[in-house]
Structure formats: structure tokens, C-alpha cells
Design a protein around this motif. Structure first.
Motif, PDB file in Angstrom:
ATOM      1  N   ARG A   1       1.533   1.242 -14.390  1.00  0.00           N
ATOM      2  CA  ARG A   1       1.337  -0.148 -14.807  1.00  0.00           C
ATOM      3  C   ARG A   1       1.865  -1.143 -13.790  1.00  0.00           C
ATOM      4  O   ARG A   1       1.541  -2.325 -13.857  1.00  0.00           O
ATOM      5  CB  ARG A   1       1.987  -0.389 -16.160  1.00  0.00           C
ATOM      6  N   ARG A   2       2.667  -0.682 -12.844  1.00  0.00           N
ATOM      7  CA  ARG A   2       3.173  -1.564 -11.779  1.00  0.00           C
ATOM      8  C   ARG A   2       2.095  -1.900 -10.748  1.00  0.00           C
ATOM      9  O   ARG A   2       2.232  -2.836  -9.987  1.00  0.00           O
ATOM     10  CB  ARG A   2       4.308  -0.894 -11.024  1.00  0.00           C
ATOM     11  N   ILE A   3       1.054  -1.087 -10.724  1.00  0.00           N
ATOM     12  CA  ILE A   3       0.003  -1.253  -9.714  1.00  0.00           C
ATOM     13  C   ILE A   3      -1.076  -2.180 -10.245  1.00  0.00           C
ATOM     14  O   ILE A   3      -1.597  -1.978 -11.339  1.00  0.00           O
ATOM     15  CB  ILE A   3      -0.624   0.116  -9.352  1.00  0.00           C
ATOM     16  N   ASP A   4      -1.433  -3.172  -9.452  1.00  0.00           N
ATOM     17  CA  ASP A   4      -2.566  -4.039  -9.768  1.00  0.00           C
ATOM     18  C   ASP A   4      -3.838  -3.256  -9.447  1.00  0.00           C
ATOM     19  O   ASP A   4      -4.032  -2.799  -8.318  1.00  0.00           O
ATOM     20  CB  ASP A   4      -2.491  -5.314  -8.934  1.00  0.00           C
ATOM     21  N   ARG A   5      -4.693  -3.078 -10.454  1.00  0.00           N
ATOM     22  CA  ARG A   5      -5.905  -2.260 -10.260  1.00  0.00           C
ATOM     23  C   ARG A   5      -6.790  -2.799  -9.152  1.00  0.00           C
ATOM     24  O   ARG A   5      -7.351  -2.036  -8.374  1.00  0.00           O
ATOM     25  CB  ARG A   5      -6.713  -2.164 -11.554  1.00  0.00           C
ATOM     26  N   ASP A   6      -6.963  -4.113  -9.072  1.00  0.00           N
ATOM     27  CA  ASP A   6      -7.817  -4.684  -8.022  1.00  0.00           C
ATOM     28  C   ASP A   6      -7.262  -4.374  -6.638  1.00  0.00           C
ATOM     29  O   ASP A   6      -8.009  -4.001  -5.733  1.00  0.00           O
ATOM     30  CB  ASP A   6      -7.956  -6.198  -8.196  1.00  0.00           C
ATOM     31  N   GLU A   7      -5.946  -4.521  -6.476  1.00  0.00           N
ATOM     32  CA  GLU A   7      -5.333  -4.204  -5.179  1.00  0.00           C
ATOM     33  C   GLU A   7      -5.510  -2.731  -4.843  1.00  0.00           C
ATOM     34  O   GLU A   7      -5.793  -2.370  -3.708  1.00  0.00           O
ATOM     35  CB  GLU A   7      -3.842  -4.539  -5.193  1.00  0.00           C
ATOM     36  N   LEU A   8      -5.338  -1.878  -5.846  1.00  0.00           N
ATOM     37  CA  LEU A   8      -5.493  -0.443  -5.618  1.00  0.00           C
ATOM     38  C   LEU A   8      -6.923  -0.098  -5.222  1.00  0.00           C
ATOM     39  O   LEU A   8      -7.147   0.648  -4.268  1.00  0.00           O
ATOM     40  CB  LEU A   8      -5.086   0.346  -6.865  1.00  0.00           C
ATOM     41  N   LEU A   9      -7.891  -0.648  -5.929  1.00  0.00           N
ATOM     42  CA  LEU A   9      -9.289  -0.366  -5.599  1.00  0.00           C
ATOM     43  C   LEU A   9      -9.640  -0.858  -4.197  1.00  0.00           C
ATOM     44  O   LEU A   9     -10.338  -0.170  -3.448  1.00  0.00           O
ATOM     45  CB  LEU A   9     -10.216  -0.970  -6.651  1.00  0.00           C
TER      46      LEU A   9
ATOM     47  N   GLU B   1       0.827  -1.213   0.000  1.00  0.00           N
ATOM     48  CA  GLU B   1       0.000   0.000   0.000  1.00  0.00           C
ATOM     49  C   GLU B   1       0.854   1.252   0.000  1.00  0.00           C
ATOM     50  O   GLU B   1       0.531   2.231  -0.678  1.00  0.00           O
ATOM     51  CB  GLU B   1      -0.987  -0.024   1.161  1.00  0.00           C
ATOM     52  N   ALA B   2       1.953   1.240   0.734  1.00  0.00           N
ATOM     53  CA  ALA B   2       2.853   2.393   0.751  1.00  0.00           C
ATOM     54  C   ALA B   2       3.468   2.597  -0.635  1.00  0.00           C
ATOM     55  O   ALA B   2       3.607   3.738  -1.102  1.00  0.00           O
ATOM     56  CB  ALA B   2       3.942   2.209   1.800  1.00  0.00           C
ATOM     57  N   ASP B   3       3.820   1.503  -1.297  1.00  0.00           N
ATOM     58  CA  ASP B   3       4.386   1.594  -2.647  1.00  0.00           C
ATOM     59  C   ASP B   3       3.343   2.128  -3.630  1.00  0.00           C
ATOM     60  O   ASP B   3       3.648   2.979  -4.462  1.00  0.00           O
ATOM     61  CB  ASP B   3       4.896   0.219  -3.089  1.00  0.00           C
ATOM     62  N   MET B   4       2.101   1.629  -3.522  1.00  0.00           N
ATOM     63  CA  MET B   4       1.037   2.123  -4.400  1.00  0.00           C
ATOM     64  C   MET B   4       0.813   3.610  -4.187  1.00  0.00           C
ATOM     65  O   MET B   4       0.652   4.371  -5.145  1.00  0.00           O
ATOM     66  CB  MET B   4      -0.276   1.363  -4.159  1.00  0.00           C
ATOM     67  N   LYS B   5       0.829   4.029  -2.939  1.00  0.00           N
ATOM     68  CA  LYS B   5       0.607   5.443  -2.637  1.00  0.00           C
ATOM     69  C   LYS B   5       1.725   6.300  -3.218  1.00  0.00           C
ATOM     70  O   LYS B   5       1.472   7.348  -3.818  1.00  0.00           O
ATOM     71  CB  LYS B   5       0.507   5.658  -1.124  1.00  0.00           C
ATOM     72  N   ARG B   6       2.956   5.834  -3.081  1.00  0.00           N
ATOM     73  CA  ARG B   6       4.097   6.570  -3.628  1.00  0.00           C
ATOM     74  C   ARG B   6       3.974   6.699  -5.144  1.00  0.00           C
ATOM     75  O   ARG B   6       4.164   7.778  -5.707  1.00  0.00           O
ATOM     76  CB  ARG B   6       5.405   5.854  -3.262  1.00  0.00           C
TER      77      ARG B   6
END
Length: 81
Positions: free
Chosen positions: A63-71, A15-20
Motif C-alpha cells: 500500500r506504500r507504492i503508488d500504482r501509477d508510479e509503479l506501472l 524506484e529502488a524503494d518500490m523494487k525492494r
């Protein structure tokens, strides 16, 4: 001597990586004069990378972020979990 154990949560790291990444992409979109929220929503709904600028490597980063994980992370954050 302190023998306490430090816990490590992979979910928190992700989550921290996605936020960054999101903040970097947001800034790149804003720098190029786009409405970052609209562009990110367009990308999340369509998965069409052309919603995201190539400025500052933003398109590659998103593109590194998985959309399902992000949602899931966004819903958890919105609901305060």
C-alpha cells in the motif's frame, strides 16, 4: 582534492524503494504458497488488498507504492528506458 558533484535522483530512490517492497511482497506471497505474479497483477488491476497476504507485513508494504508510479517504472524497465 576532488571537487566533483554527486547527483541525486529522487526518481531512482523511489524506484529502488518500490523494487525492494515488490521483492519483499513477492517473497511473502511465495512463502505462503501463492502464485506471486498472479496475485500482484490482481492487486495492480483492482487495488484490492486481499490479493496480498498479511504475512511479513506484505499487505501494508504494498500500500506504500503508488500504482501509477509503479506501472510507469515497469513500462520504462520493460522498454529499456
Amino acid at each position: 582534492m576532488d571537487n566533483s558533484t554527486i547527483t541525486f535522483s529522487l526518481d531512482e530512490v523511489r524506484e529502488a524503494d518500490m523494487k525492494r517492497i515488490l521483492l519483499t511482497v513477492y517473497d511473502a506471497l511465495k512463502e505462503k504458497g501463492y502464485n506471486p505474479i498472479s496475485q500482484l497483477v490482481g492487486y495492480l488491476l483492482s487495488e484490492d488488498p486481499t490479493y496480498i497476504t498479511t504475512h511479513n507485513n506484505a499487505r501494508s508494504l504494498i500500500r506504500r507504492i503508488d500504482r501509477d508510479e509503479l506501472l510507469k517504472a515497469m513500462v520504462r524497465s520493460y522498454l529499456g528506458e
